[in-house]
Structures are given as structure tokens and as C-alpha cells.
Write a protein that holds these residues in place. Structure first.
Motif, PDB file in Angstrom:
ATOM      1  N   UNK A  89      13.557 102.884 -66.016  1.00  0.00           N
ATOM      2  CA  UNK A  89      12.667 102.262 -66.989  1.00  0.00           C
ATOM      3  C   UNK A  89      11.220 102.416 -66.524  1.00  0.00           C
ATOM      4  N   UNK A  90      10.314 102.588 -67.489  1.00  0.00           N
ATOM      5  CA  UNK A  90       8.900 102.715 -67.165  1.00  0.00           C
ATOM      6  C   UNK A  90       8.222 101.351 -67.091  1.00  0.00           C
ATOM      7  N   UNK A  91       8.837 100.360 -67.678  1.00  0.00           N
ATOM      8  CA  UNK A  91       8.454  98.954 -67.561  1.00  0.00           C
ATOM      9  C   UNK A  91       9.715  98.153 -67.841  1.00  0.00           C
ATOM     10  N   UNK A  92       9.750  96.871 -67.478  1.00  0.00           N
ATOM     11  CA  UNK A  92      10.993  96.120 -67.667  1.00  0.00           C
ATOM     12  C   UNK A  92      11.533  96.213 -69.099  1.00  0.00           C
ATOM     13  N   UNK A  93      12.827  96.491 -69.204  1.00  0.00           N
ATOM     14  CA  UNK A  93      13.510  96.531 -70.488  1.00  0.00           C
ATOM     15  C   UNK A  93      13.738  95.090 -70.927  1.00  0.00           C
ATOM     16  N   UNK A  94      13.381  94.782 -72.181  1.00  0.00           N
ATOM     17  CA  UNK A  94      13.459  93.407 -72.677  1.00  0.00           C
ATOM     18  C   UNK A  94      14.258  93.346 -73.978  1.00  0.00           C
ATOM     19  N   UNK A  95      15.175  92.387 -74.016  1.00  0.00           N
ATOM     20  CA  UNK A  95      15.974  92.114 -75.207  1.00  0.00           C
ATOM     21  C   UNK A  95      15.792  90.648 -75.571  1.00  0.00           C
ATOM     22  N   UNK A  96      15.801  90.354 -76.873  1.00  0.00           N
ATOM     23  CA  UNK A  96      15.642  88.972 -77.340  1.00  0.00           C
ATOM     24  C   UNK A  96      16.853  88.597 -78.187  1.00  0.00           C
ATOM     25  N   UNK A  97      17.347  87.384 -77.996  1.00  0.00           N
ATOM     26  CA  UNK A  97      18.460  86.849 -78.775  1.00  0.00           C
ATOM     27  C   UNK A  97      17.943  85.709 -79.633  1.00  0.00           C
ATOM     28  N   UNK A  98      18.086  85.853 -80.947  1.00  0.00           N
ATOM     29  CA  UNK A  98      17.664  84.801 -81.880  1.00  0.00           C
ATOM     30  C   UNK A  98      18.339  85.050 -83.218  1.00  0.00           C
ATOM     31  N   UNK A  99      18.659  83.963 -83.916  1.00  0.00           N
ATOM     32  CA  UNK A  99      19.240  84.054 -85.261  1.00  0.00           C
ATOM     33  C   UNK A  99      20.485  84.939 -85.310  1.00  0.00           C
ATOM     34  N   UNK A 100      21.288  84.895 -84.264  1.00  0.00           N
ATOM     35  CA  UNK A 100      22.529  85.664 -84.246  1.00  0.00           C
ATOM     36  C   UNK A 100      22.330  87.161 -84.076  1.00  0.00           C
ATOM     37  N   UNK A 101      21.173  87.560 -83.548  1.00  0.00           N
ATOM     38  CA  UNK A 101      20.848  88.979 -83.410  1.00  0.00           C
ATOM     39  C   UNK A 101      20.274  89.257 -82.012  1.00  0.00           C
ATOM     40  N   UNK A 102      20.746  90.335 -81.408  1.00  0.00           N
ATOM     41  CA  UNK A 102      20.201  90.816 -80.140  1.00  0.00           C
ATOM     42  C   UNK A 102      19.253  91.958 -80.477  1.00  0.00           C
ATOM     43  N   UNK A 103      17.962  91.764 -80.217  1.00  0.00           N
ATOM     44  CA  UNK A 103      16.917  92.692 -80.636  1.00  0.00           C
ATOM     45  C   UNK A 103      16.262  93.354 -79.416  1.00  0.00           C
ATOM     46  N   UNK A 104      16.034  94.656 -79.510  1.00  0.00           N
ATOM     47  CA  UNK A 104      15.303  95.373 -78.465  1.00  0.00           C
ATOM     48  C   UNK A 104      13.816  95.068 -78.637  1.00  0.00           C
ATOM     49  N   UNK A 105      13.205  94.493 -77.605  1.00  0.00           N
ATOM     50  CA  UNK A 105      11.775  94.223 -77.619  1.00  0.00           C
ATOM     51  C   UNK A 105      11.038  95.384 -76.950  1.00  0.00           C
ATOM     52  N   UNK A 106      11.549  95.831 -75.810  1.00  0.00           N
ATOM     53  CA  UNK A 106      10.948  96.939 -75.065  1.00  0.00           C
ATOM     54  C   UNK A 106      12.041  97.726 -74.366  1.00  0.00           C
ATOM     55  N   UNK A 107      12.122  99.037 -74.632  1.00  0.00           N
ATOM     56  CA  UNK A 107      13.084  99.890 -73.951  1.00  0.00           C
ATOM     57  C   UNK A 107      12.481 101.281 -73.879  1.00  0.00           C
ATOM     58  N   UNK A 108      11.927 101.598 -72.753  1.00  0.00           N
ATOM     59  CA  UNK A 108      11.344 102.916 -72.545  1.00  0.00           C
ATOM     60  C   UNK A 108      11.712 103.367 -71.137  1.00  0.00           C
ATOM     61  N   UNK A 109      12.504 104.432 -71.074  1.00  0.00           N
ATOM     62  CA  UNK A 109      12.962 104.962 -69.799  1.00  0.00           C
ATOM     63  C   UNK A 109      12.503 106.411 -69.684  1.00  0.00           C
TER      64      UNK A 109
END
Length: 167
Positions: A89-109
Motif C-alpha cells: 500500500x502507498x498509504x494505509x488502506x481504509x474501509x468504513x462500515x456504516x448502514x450495513x455496507x463496507x465501503x472502500x475509503x482508501x485503497x492504493x497499492x
């Protein structure tokens, strides 16, 4: 109990009193290696995988309803190699969980001519559904990590989209 969602019997869910404040869980796992995949991959495939991942997660909920769970998952460290081709990863990979959904916030490798960016998310309530995209370029030697009888090399442009029911 919230993690188990609908698998928790209704009578058990009713017996848990509603909390005044949300429950909060924090988790940190370090030095995860490809060996965690051993139930699904053979020894030869595992030998072609390398690296380490560190994960931090925070979950919060005031209800046993999975759609009410909020939180984040962060890959603090992600350094992998597939068939000796490195990617991290070029910066920390971040995922968010809300409203029954797992969303990619940041994913760059990236690494060794590779670039992988992921966007979108996965619906976790009801019938799980995908809405994910991946773009970038990958060294085709990585395929050799999973398909050793295929000899591939060179760069491949990547533009994938997966949408619809997970099944």
C-alpha cells in the motif's frame, strides 16, 4: 452478538437489554502472513506468497441489528509479494462500515511497476451485493502465484467492475 447478526436466535436478541450508550470494540492484529490462507490454498501456492499485514479495527453499535454497526478497518501495514513480485500500500488502506455496507475509503497499492486502486463497497445486510471497481496495471508474473502451470509476463492494464448480488 452483533457480528453474528441474524444467526442469533430472536429470543436471545430480545433478552439483551438496549444499552444507554453504544458498545465499542477495538482490535489490532499484527504480522498476519499468507499462512492464514492455509485452509484454502495448497502448500505450493502458499510458498509463492509472501508478506505481512497489520490490521486495526474499531466497531461500535447500540443494537444487534447489523445495519446499525459502524466502524473502520485500517491496514496499518500491507506488504505482499505474489510469485516474488512485490506490491504494498502507498498509504494505509481504509474501509468504513456504516448502514450495513463496507465501503472502500482508501485503497492504493503499488510496487515494481504495479499499481492497484480499488473503489466501491459491499452491502452486508439482506442479500450481500457487490459494487466494486479496480483499476491500475499489474505484472502478469503475479498469476504464477496461483496458477503455476501458466507462464505469463509483462504488464496488464486493469479496469474491472463487479456489481450485483454476491452469489
Amino acid at each position: 452478538l452483533a457480528v453474528l447478526g441474524d444467526r442469533v436466535p430472536e429470543r436471545v436478541r430480545r433478552s439483551v437489554p438496549p444499552g444507554v450508550s453504544p458498545a465499542r470494540a477495538q482490535l489490532k492484529i499484527t504480522s498476519i502472513t499468507p499462512s492464514v490462507l492455509s485452509p484454502w490454498l495448497d502448500r505450493e501456492t502458499l510458498a509463492r506468497l509472501g508478506g505481512r499485514i497489520d490490521v486495526s479495527a474499531t466497531l461500535e453499535t447500540a443494537s444487534l441489528d447489523p445495519s446499525q454497526i459502524t466502524g473502520s478497518v485500517i491496514l496499518d501495514r500491507a506488504e505482499l509479494s505474489l510469485a516474488q513480485v512485490p506490491i504494498a500500500q502507498t498509504e494505509p488502506t481504509r474501509l468504513r462500515l456504516a448502514n450495513g455496507r463496507l465501503e472502500v475509503v482508501q485503497w492504493s497499492w503499488a510496487g515494481a511497476g504495479n499499481q492497484l486502486d480499488v473503489v466501491g463497497g459491499i452491502s452486508l445486510t439482506g442479500e450481500p451485493a457487490l459494487d466494486l471497481g479496480a483499476t491500475g496495471s499489474l505484472d502478469l508474473r503475479m498469476i504464477g502465484a496461483f496458477v503455476p502451470d501458466v507462464a505469463a509476463s509483462g504488464p496488464a492494464a486493469l479496469n474491472l467492475r463487479a456489481a450485483g448480488p454476491a452469489g
